[in-house]
Enzyme design. Sequence first.
Site, PDB file in Angstrom:
ATOM      1  N   ASP A 388       2.783   7.226  -7.116  1.00 20.23           N
ATOM      2  CA  ASP A 388       1.760   7.245  -7.939  1.00 20.23           C
ATOM      3  C   ASP A 388       1.494   8.837  -8.277  1.00 20.23           C
ATOM      4  O   ASP A 388       1.187   8.952  -9.608  1.00 20.23           O
ATOM      5  CB  ASP A 388       0.524   6.778  -7.120  1.00 20.23           C
TER       6      ASP A 388
HETATM    7  P1  NAP Z   1       2.641   6.150  -2.995  1.00 21.40           P
HETATM    8  O1  NAP Z   1       2.432   6.191  -4.496  1.00 21.40           O
HETATM    9  O2  NAP Z   1       1.834   5.352  -2.046  1.00 21.40           O
HETATM   10  O3  NAP Z   1       4.125   5.603  -2.974  1.00 21.40           O
HETATM   11  C1  NAP Z   1       4.981   5.784  -1.772  1.00 21.40           C
HETATM   12  C2  NAP Z   1       6.644   5.017  -2.142  1.00 21.40           C
HETATM   13  O4  NAP Z   1       7.231   5.323  -1.044  1.00 21.40           O
HETATM   14  C3  NAP Z   1       6.293   3.722  -2.545  1.00 21.40           C
HETATM   15  O5  NAP Z   1       6.517   3.327  -3.639  1.00 21.40           O
HETATM   16  C4  NAP Z   1       7.465   3.084  -1.459  1.00 21.40           C
HETATM   17  O6  NAP Z   1       8.475   2.547  -2.245  1.00 21.40           O
HETATM   18  C5  NAP Z   1       8.073   4.582  -0.626  1.00 21.40           C
HETATM   19  N1  NAP Z   1       8.579   4.178   0.520  1.00 21.40           N
HETATM   20  C6  NAP Z   1       7.956   3.785   1.478  1.00 21.40           C
HETATM   21  N2  NAP Z   1       8.627   3.635   2.632  1.00 21.40           N
HETATM   22  C7  NAP Z   1       9.693   4.472   2.357  1.00 21.40           C
HETATM   23  C8  NAP Z   1      10.632   4.876   3.093  1.00 21.40           C
HETATM   24  N3  NAP Z   1      10.948   4.724   4.532  1.00 21.40           N
HETATM   25  N4  NAP Z   1      11.635   5.579   2.465  1.00 21.40           N
HETATM   26  C9  NAP Z   1      11.678   5.783   1.181  1.00 21.40           C
HETATM   27  N5  NAP Z   1      10.576   5.532   0.335  1.00 21.40           N
HETATM   28  C10 NAP Z   1       9.510   4.916   1.275  1.00 21.40           C
HETATM   29  O7  NAP Z   1       2.759   7.692  -2.563  1.00 21.40           O
HETATM   30  P2  NAP Z   1       2.368   8.845  -3.032  1.00 21.40           P
HETATM   31  O8  NAP Z   1       3.323   9.110  -4.267  1.00 21.40           O
HETATM   32  O9  NAP Z   1       2.416   9.835  -1.861  1.00 21.40           O
HETATM   33  O10 NAP Z   1       1.176   8.679  -3.640  1.00 21.40           O
HETATM   34  C11 NAP Z   1      -0.034   8.608  -2.555  1.00 21.40           C
HETATM   35  C12 NAP Z   1      -1.121   7.511  -3.070  1.00 21.40           C
HETATM   36  O11 NAP Z   1      -2.251   7.395  -1.971  1.00 21.40           O
HETATM   37  C13 NAP Z   1      -1.948   7.875  -4.292  1.00 21.40           C
HETATM   38  O12 NAP Z   1      -2.200   6.581  -5.135  1.00 21.40           O
HETATM   39  C14 NAP Z   1      -2.948   8.492  -3.599  1.00 21.40           C
HETATM   40  O13 NAP Z   1      -4.114   8.320  -4.535  1.00 21.40           O
HETATM   41  C15 NAP Z   1      -3.255   7.611  -2.464  1.00 21.40           C
HETATM   42  N6  NAP Z   1      -3.921   8.161  -1.513  1.00 21.40           N
HETATM   43  C16 NAP Z   1      -3.827   9.155  -0.934  1.00 21.40           C
HETATM   44  C17 NAP Z   1      -4.763   9.999  -0.136  1.00 21.40           C
HETATM   45  C18 NAP Z   1      -4.516  11.458   0.515  1.00 21.40           C
HETATM   46  O14 NAP Z   1      -5.323  11.786   1.086  1.00 21.40           O
HETATM   47  N7  NAP Z   1      -3.420  11.754   0.352  1.00 21.40           N
HETATM   48  C19 NAP Z   1      -5.928   9.235   0.168  1.00 21.40           C
HETATM   49  C20 NAP Z   1      -6.331   8.002  -0.310  1.00 21.40           C
HETATM   50  C21 NAP Z   1      -5.348   7.489  -1.001  1.00 21.40           C
HETATM   51  P3  NAP Z   1       9.620   1.503  -1.660  1.00 21.40           P
HETATM   52  O15 NAP Z   1       8.963   0.453  -0.776  1.00 21.40           O
HETATM   53  O16 NAP Z   1      10.298   0.941  -2.841  1.00 21.40           O
HETATM   54  O17 NAP Z   1      10.487   2.194  -0.530  1.00 21.40           O
END
Ligand code: NAP
Length: 461
Positions: A388
């Site tokens: 994301d």
């Molecule tokens: P993300 O959008 O949640 O994407 C994570 C990706 O990691 C997934 O598409 C998944 O794809 C991949 N993944 C999972 N396990 C894996 C593994 N073992 N090896 C390789 N890839 C793996 O993560 P992000 O880009 O870090 O974004 C964070 C999201 O969380 C945002 O939408 C944000 O708004 C939300 N969020 C964050 C917080 C905060 O405080 N940081 C709080 C609330 C919400 P595959 O399954 O295809 O591998």
Amino acid sequence: MGNALINLAYLASATLFILGIKGLTHPRTAVRGNQLGAIGMLIAVVTALVDQQVVNYVWIIAGLVIGSGIGALMATRVQMTDMPQMVALLNGFGGAASTFVAGAALLDALQIDLALITPQFIVATAASGLVGTVTFWGSLVAFGKLQGIVKDVRLPGAQIFNAILLVVALALSVWLIVDPTAVWIYWAIVVVSSILGLSLVFPIGGADMPVVISLLNSYSGIAAAAAGFVLTNNALIITGSLVGASGIILTSIMCRAMNRSLTNVLFGIWVPSDAADSSDDVYGGRVKAANAEELAMLMETARRVVIVPGYGMAVSQAQHAVRDLVNLLEERGAEVEFAIHPVAGRMPGHMNVLLAEADIPYDKMKEMDEINPSFEQTDVVIVIGANDVVNPVARTNPSSPIAGMPILNVDKARSIIVIKRSLSPGFAGIPNPLFAADNTLMLFADAKKGALDIMNALKAV
Ligand code: NAP
């Protein structure tokens, strides 16, 4: 100890808390900040014990031993990815403690001397009971959701039900203030607030849970500050206010970074967004997969490389493999930096903590605003387990669930390598056109294995 000395000691502990929080604002000073906060807490606890002239320490020592044992066990056992649940539990315990302290102080005052029940005392008692209890039950539900043992429960009219509960809790509080001798009203506030805490958090989706936890953290501070007014304890008032204020600031930062409305999170309002483009529309025949050897050839000539870590790096615990890859790239003359999105992962600072654990220097970790202008001069971006936070849809589709969320503009780089296991969406549940871009190559692998494979292939070229 005289009153002045006690207050001086409380002032010293409050000053240490403030310096501690200041230290926590930068990774380099964070450990020192934590230590200052801990010393402040020690001074506050010792001062409180001396101030209260405790005659029998048996219960206090028993509590200390059991509490420290459980705390130490939890802190050493908990996985980094489970940290939000742990924080939720700690907030909840803080809220419950405030409820019990206020209740006990009320019972005490009724037994010892009714003159102790001043307007400040009784207003603060009602506030502690209400906010502390909402915090406790809300935090338990938040814990359950993150742990996967509690599902979202969305009932029609939930917001009206919550509003009624809040009005009843406030009416009971006013009643208690008018008639403080009726202790049952205090327990009635606790019961109604328990239902309110549960029903406020049950409908909120897992997506917003980290924001809710930060908000509950703020509530636990407010409850503690109220308990400070009950006990006329300056240190508790200052500490509670610090937690309350910093929690609400963090909540609003997270809401902004995720482009969420605080009111919607607060009241569990779910805004339906337009259906996202289907995966077939976005990816259909355009995604290019590559293997580690092909990627190593691409990286061989790269002068500037930026690594974008995300939640998948945390899941796979790939930070050490990533560090080894960075070392190799640097040995080969490349300049390597990390681009850290404010909400990458599942809690604020998630990526910084993991990278610091792998001894990656802080000055390599660049914040979004600092690194975004440099992507156009970047040869290769490696997106590892992030989704994301690099989704260009945030800029282009105003009706997407992540519309307006600031993202890392990795699509502007010359080449992009994305390491993830599949085309599965991230947290927001939407496809990512970056994966189908002309300059993107996908390495479908676990993050750790992918990083190690590229490194080994690079050694071989
Ligand atoms: P993300 O959008 O949640 O994407 C994570 C990706 O990691 C997934 O598409 C998944 O794809 C991949 N993944 C999972 N396990 C894996 C593994 N073992 N090896 C390789 N890839 C793996 O993560 P992000 O880009 O870090 O974004 C964070 C999201 O969380 C945002 O939408 C944000 O708004 C939300 N969020 C964050 C917080 C905060 O405080 N940081 C709080 C609330 C919400 P595959 O399954 O295809 O591998």
